[in-house]
Design a protein around this motif. Structure first.
Motif, mmCIF file in Angstrom:
data_model
loop_
_atom_site.group_PDB
_atom_site.id
_atom_site.type_symbol
_atom_site.label_atom_id
_atom_site.label_comp_id
_atom_site.label_asym_id
_atom_site.label_seq_id
_atom_site.Cartn_x
_atom_site.Cartn_y
_atom_site.Cartn_z
ATOM 1 N N ARG A 112 0.844 -1.182 0.000
ATOM 2 C CA ARG A 112 0.000 0.000 0.000
ATOM 3 C C ARG A 112 0.883 1.236 0.000
ATOM 4 O O ARG A 112 2.048 1.188 0.376
ATOM 5 N N GLU A 113 0.304 2.337 -0.421
ATOM 6 C CA GLU A 113 1.053 3.573 -0.502
ATOM 7 C C GLU A 113 1.170 4.190 0.884
ATOM 8 O O GLU A 113 0.218 4.161 1.675
ATOM 9 N N MET A 114 2.332 4.755 1.166
ATOM 10 C CA MET A 114 2.555 5.385 2.458
ATOM 11 C C MET A 114 2.958 6.833 2.226
ATOM 12 O O MET A 114 3.847 7.112 1.413
ATOM 13 N N VAL A 115 2.300 7.748 2.916
ATOM 14 C CA VAL A 115 2.588 9.171 2.785
ATOM 15 C C VAL A 115 2.932 9.710 4.162
ATOM 16 O O VAL A 115 2.212 9.473 5.130
ATOM 17 N N GLU A 116 4.051 10.393 4.250
ATOM 18 C CA GLU A 116 4.453 11.020 5.512
ATOM 19 C C GLU A 116 4.695 12.499 5.243
ATOM 20 O O GLU A 116 5.468 12.864 4.364
ATOM 21 N N ILE A 117 4.009 13.337 5.998
ATOM 22 C CA ILE A 117 4.138 14.779 5.825
ATOM 23 C C ILE A 117 5.351 15.257 6.624
ATOM 24 O O ILE A 117 5.457 14.999 7.820
#
Length: 50
Positions: free
Chosen positions: A34-39
């Motif tokens: 799955r895609e992981m996004v970290e700001i």
């Protein structure tokens, strides 16, 4: 001396069970990708000035 052999046999059986469990996990379990996004806050992108 028989107690030592019994202990070594027990350790070998336990190591075999652990190895078999690892092989079973590698064979039967498929990871979900799955895609992981970290700001990242902009303050962390700025180089620190001495």
């Amino acid at each position: 001396m028989p107690t030592l052999f019994r202990f070594l046999f027990f350790l070998a059986v336990m190591a075999g069970l652990v190895f078999a469990g690892m092989v079973a996990l590698v064979t039967f379990v498929q990871p979900v990708q799955r895609e992981m996004v970290e700001i990242v806050p902009p303050a962390r992108l700025q180089p620190k000035t001495p």
